[in-house]
Design a protein around this motif. Structure first.
Motif, PDB file in Angstrom:
ATOM      1  N   GLN A   3       1.065  -0.827   0.154  1.00 42.42           N
ATOM      2  CA  GLN A   3       0.025  -0.121  -0.439  1.00 42.42           C
ATOM      3  C   GLN A   3       1.388   1.414  -0.209  1.00 42.42           C
ATOM      4  O   GLN A   3       1.858   1.244   0.689  1.00 42.42           O
ATOM      5  CB  GLN A   3      -1.043  -0.080   1.078  1.00 42.42           C
ATOM      6  CG  GLN A   3      -1.700  -1.132   1.424  1.00 42.42           C
ATOM      7  CD  GLN A   3      -1.255  -2.477   2.194  1.00 42.42           C
ATOM      8  OE1 GLN A   3      -0.437  -2.221   2.790  1.00 42.42           O
ATOM      9  NE2 GLN A   3      -1.646  -3.780   1.319  1.00 42.42           N
ATOM     10  N   VAL A   4       0.226   1.986  -0.789  1.00 39.64           N
ATOM     11  CA  VAL A   4       1.175   3.483  -1.118  1.00 39.64           C
ATOM     12  C   VAL A   4      -0.211   4.671  -0.720  1.00 39.64           C
ATOM     13  O   VAL A   4      -1.263   4.614  -1.035  1.00 39.64           O
ATOM     14  CB  VAL A   4       1.784   3.872  -2.562  1.00 39.64           C
ATOM     15  CG1 VAL A   4       2.470   4.932  -2.287  1.00 39.64           C
ATOM     16  CG2 VAL A   4       3.231   2.843  -2.380  1.00 39.64           C
ATOM     17  N   VAL A   5       0.349   5.190   0.433  1.00 36.73           N
ATOM     18  CA  VAL A   5      -0.878   6.429   0.801  1.00 36.73           C
ATOM     19  C   VAL A   5      -0.002   7.688   0.869  1.00 36.73           C
ATOM     20  O   VAL A   5       0.885   8.174   1.836  1.00 36.73           O
ATOM     21  CB  VAL A   5      -1.022   6.163   2.270  1.00 36.73           C
ATOM     22  CG1 VAL A   5      -2.566   7.118   2.074  1.00 36.73           C
ATOM     23  CG2 VAL A   5      -1.748   4.693   2.164  1.00 36.73           C
ATOM     24  N   GLU A   6      -0.601   8.611  -0.234  1.00 34.69           N
ATOM     25  CA  GLU A   6       0.018  10.340  -0.069  1.00 34.69           C
ATOM     26  C   GLU A   6      -0.504  11.006   1.270  1.00 34.69           C
ATOM     27  O   GLU A   6      -2.323  10.564   1.087  1.00 34.69           O
ATOM     28  CB  GLU A   6       0.194  10.789  -1.535  1.00 34.69           C
ATOM     29  CG  GLU A   6       0.440  10.069  -2.329  1.00 34.69           C
ATOM     30  CD  GLU A   6      -0.218   9.366  -3.108  1.00 34.69           C
ATOM     31  OE1 GLU A   6       0.035   8.907  -4.009  1.00 34.69           O
ATOM     32  OE2 GLU A   6      -1.580   8.549  -2.880  1.00 34.69           O
ATOM     33  N   SER A   7      -0.530  11.871   1.526  1.00 28.86           N
ATOM     34  CA  SER A   7      -0.424  12.919   2.263  1.00 28.86           C
ATOM     35  C   SER A   7      -0.262  14.767   2.422  1.00 28.86           C
ATOM     36  O   SER A   7       0.802  14.561   1.548  1.00 28.86           O
ATOM     37  CB  SER A   7      -1.132  12.369   3.589  1.00 28.86           C
ATOM     38  OG  SER A   7       0.235  12.721   4.304  1.00 28.86           O
ATOM     39  N   GLY A   8      -1.198  15.455   2.463  1.00 26.77           N
ATOM     40  CA  GLY A   8      -0.706  16.813   2.036  1.00 26.77           C
ATOM     41  C   GLY A   8      -0.815  18.128   1.167  1.00 26.77           C
ATOM     42  O   GLY A   8      -0.302  19.297   1.769  1.00 26.77           O
ATOM     43  N   GLY A  16       4.099  30.132  -1.906  1.00 29.26           N
ATOM     44  CA  GLY A  16       3.498  29.701  -0.523  1.00 29.26           C
ATOM     45  C   GLY A  16       4.509  27.817  -0.293  1.00 29.26           C
ATOM     46  O   GLY A  16       5.099  27.927  -1.474  1.00 29.26           O
ATOM     47  N   SER A  17       4.437  27.485   0.453  1.00 29.07           N
ATOM     48  CA  SER A  17       4.723  25.954   0.626  1.00 29.07           C
ATOM     49  C   SER A  17       3.961  25.350   1.079  1.00 29.07           C
ATOM     50  O   SER A  17       3.165  25.075   1.812  1.00 29.07           O
ATOM     51  CB  SER A  17       6.105  25.966   2.135  1.00 29.07           C
ATOM     52  OG  SER A  17       6.655  27.210   1.053  1.00 29.07           O
ATOM     53  N   LEU A  18       4.070  23.908   0.205  1.00 21.35           N
ATOM     54  CA  LEU A  18       3.523  22.449   1.121  1.00 21.35           C
ATOM     55  C   LEU A  18       4.526  21.529   1.649  1.00 21.35           C
ATOM     56  O   LEU A  18       5.457  21.359   0.182  1.00 21.35           O
ATOM     57  CB  LEU A  18       2.469  22.541   0.139  1.00 21.35           C
ATOM     58  CG  LEU A  18       1.369  22.940  -0.270  1.00 21.35           C
ATOM     59  CD1 LEU A  18       0.527  22.493  -1.161  1.00 21.35           C
ATOM     60  CD2 LEU A  18       0.189  22.621   1.520  1.00 21.35           C
ATOM     61  N   ARG A  19       3.950  20.020   1.740  1.00 21.37           N
ATOM     62  CA  ARG A  19       5.228  19.364   2.008  1.00 21.37           C
ATOM     63  C   ARG A  19       4.005  17.754   2.152  1.00 21.37           C
ATOM     64  O   ARG A  19       3.044  17.745   3.369  1.00 21.37           O
ATOM     65  CB  ARG A  19       5.999  19.323   3.697  1.00 21.37           C
ATOM     66  CG  ARG A  19       6.855  17.980   3.838  1.00 21.37           C
ATOM     67  CD  ARG A  19       7.609  18.095   4.410  1.00 21.37           C
ATOM     68  NE  ARG A  19       7.187  17.579   5.955  1.00 21.37           N
ATOM     69  CZ  ARG A  19       8.001  16.863   7.052  1.00 21.37           C
ATOM     70  NH1 ARG A  19       8.690  16.467   6.415  1.00 21.37           N
ATOM     71  NH2 ARG A  19       7.008  16.187   8.253  1.00 21.37           N
ATOM     72  N   LEU A  20       4.548  17.514   1.160  1.00 18.29           N
ATOM     73  CA  LEU A  20       4.058  16.414   0.892  1.00 18.29           C
ATOM     74  C   LEU A  20       4.259  14.764   1.308  1.00 18.29           C
ATOM     75  O   LEU A  20       5.968  14.639   1.500  1.00 18.29           O
ATOM     76  CB  LEU A  20       3.578  16.007  -0.611  1.00 18.29           C
ATOM     77  CG  LEU A  20       3.154  17.126  -1.306  1.00 18.29           C
ATOM     78  CD1 LEU A  20       2.464  16.531  -3.109  1.00 18.29           C
ATOM     79  CD2 LEU A  20       1.606  17.455  -1.096  1.00 18.29           C
ATOM     80  N   SER A  21       3.817  13.975   2.210  1.00 12.53           N
ATOM     81  CA  SER A  21       3.919  12.461   2.430  1.00 12.53           C
ATOM     82  C   SER A  21       3.517  11.252   1.856  1.00 12.53           C
ATOM     83  O   SER A  21       2.504  11.496   1.424  1.00 12.53           O
ATOM     84  CB  SER A  21       4.083  13.029   4.277  1.00 12.53           C
ATOM     85  OG  SER A  21       4.245  13.587   4.982  1.00 12.53           O
ATOM     86  N   CYS A  22       4.847  10.690   1.280  1.00  7.48           N
ATOM     87  CA  CYS A  22       4.414   9.446   0.900  1.00  7.48           C
ATOM     88  C   CYS A  22       4.408   7.938   2.232  1.00  7.48           C
ATOM     89  O   CYS A  22       5.959   7.954   2.007  1.00  7.48           O
ATOM     90  CB  CYS A  22       4.663   9.316  -0.046  1.00  7.48           C
ATOM     91  SG  CYS A  22       4.397   7.253  -1.194  1.00  7.48           S
ATOM     92  N   THR A  23       3.930   6.924   2.885  1.00  2.00           N
ATOM     93  CA  THR A  23       4.211   6.276   3.321  1.00  2.00           C
ATOM     94  C   THR A  23       3.945   5.007   2.767  1.00  2.00           C
ATOM     95  O   THR A  23       2.842   4.805   2.301  1.00  2.00           O
ATOM     96  CB  THR A  23       2.954   6.384   4.800  1.00  2.00           C
ATOM     97  OG1 THR A  23       4.132   7.397   5.175  1.00  2.00           O
ATOM     98  CG2 THR A  23       3.954   4.813   5.395  1.00  2.00           C
ATOM     99  N   ALA A  24       4.680   4.007   2.180  1.00  4.97           N
ATOM    100  CA  ALA A  24       4.640   2.581   2.205  1.00  4.97           C
ATOM    101  C   ALA A  24       4.342   1.288   3.129  1.00  4.97           C
ATOM    102  O   ALA A  24       4.823   1.527   4.214  1.00  4.97           O
ATOM    103  CB  ALA A  24       5.553   2.325   0.847  1.00  4.97           C
ATOM    104  N   ASN A  76       9.354   3.338   6.441  1.00  3.20           N
ATOM    105  CA  ASN A  76       9.043   3.535   4.788  1.00  3.20           C
ATOM    106  C   ASN A  76       8.284   4.822   3.600  1.00  3.20           C
ATOM    107  O   ASN A  76       7.431   4.848   3.209  1.00  3.20           O
ATOM    108  CB  ASN A  76       8.438   2.651   4.496  1.00  3.20           C
ATOM    109  CG  ASN A  76       9.738   1.030   4.274  1.00  3.20           C
ATOM    110  OD1 ASN A  76      10.385   1.357   4.700  1.00  3.20           O
ATOM    111  ND2 ASN A  76       8.491   0.031   4.787  1.00  3.20           N
ATOM    112  N   THR A  77       9.228   5.674   4.668  1.00  4.63           N
ATOM    113  CA  THR A  77       8.216   7.487   3.968  1.00  4.63           C
ATOM    114  C   THR A  77       9.315   8.507   3.109  1.00  4.63           C
ATOM    115  O   THR A  77      10.114   8.450   3.505  1.00  4.63           O
ATOM    116  CB  THR A  77       7.854   8.001   5.131  1.00  4.63           C
ATOM    117  OG1 THR A  77       6.518   7.454   6.310  1.00  4.63           O
ATOM    118  CG2 THR A  77       6.909   9.375   4.800  1.00  4.63           C
TER     119      THR A  77
END
Length: 117
Positions: A3-8, A16-24, A76-77
């Motif tokens: 499973q791979v899940v993104e957020s952010g 502006g700025s954003l930070r995306l995260s992805c956890t496997a 695993n992020t």
């Protein structure tokens, strides 16, 4: 299964700025690389950034110097720090995992980033 899940994702003003995260998670063999792609409305998905298991990073010319990909191996992020955002950065950002000896690709469902002018 993997499973791979993104957020952010979210709405941000230009500059502006954003930070995306992805956890496997799941039945991961060995992570060869993780990366980010994006798909703007009405356009094809394009590659944005990649981080290999050896720590090498690569960026698309359009984001070089503004985006930074990093990782937390223990979790695993992988992260995508996006600075100086532009309206043309708008799109759905997808995380990609390349796993195992056969380089299997796994994708998340994406997270929407909207940059307003």
């Amino acid at each position: 299964q993997v499973q791979v899940v993104e957020s952010g994702g979210g709405l941000v003003q230009a500059g502006g700025s954003l930070r995306l995260s992805c956890t496997a998670s799941g039945s991961i063999l060995s992570i060869n690389a993780m990366g980010w792609y994006r798909q703007a409305p009405g356009k094809q998905r394009v590659w944005v950034a990649r981080l290999t298991s050896g720590g090498s990073t690569n960026y698309a010319d359009s984001v070089q110097g503004r985006f930074t990909i990093s990782r937390d191996n223990a979790e695993n992020t992988v992260y995508l720090q996006m600075n100086s955002l532009k309206p043309e950065d708008t799109g759905v950002y997808y995380c990609n995992l390349v796993d195992g000896p056969y380089n299997m690709h796994y994708w998340g469902k994406g997270t929407l980033v909207t940059v307003s002018s």
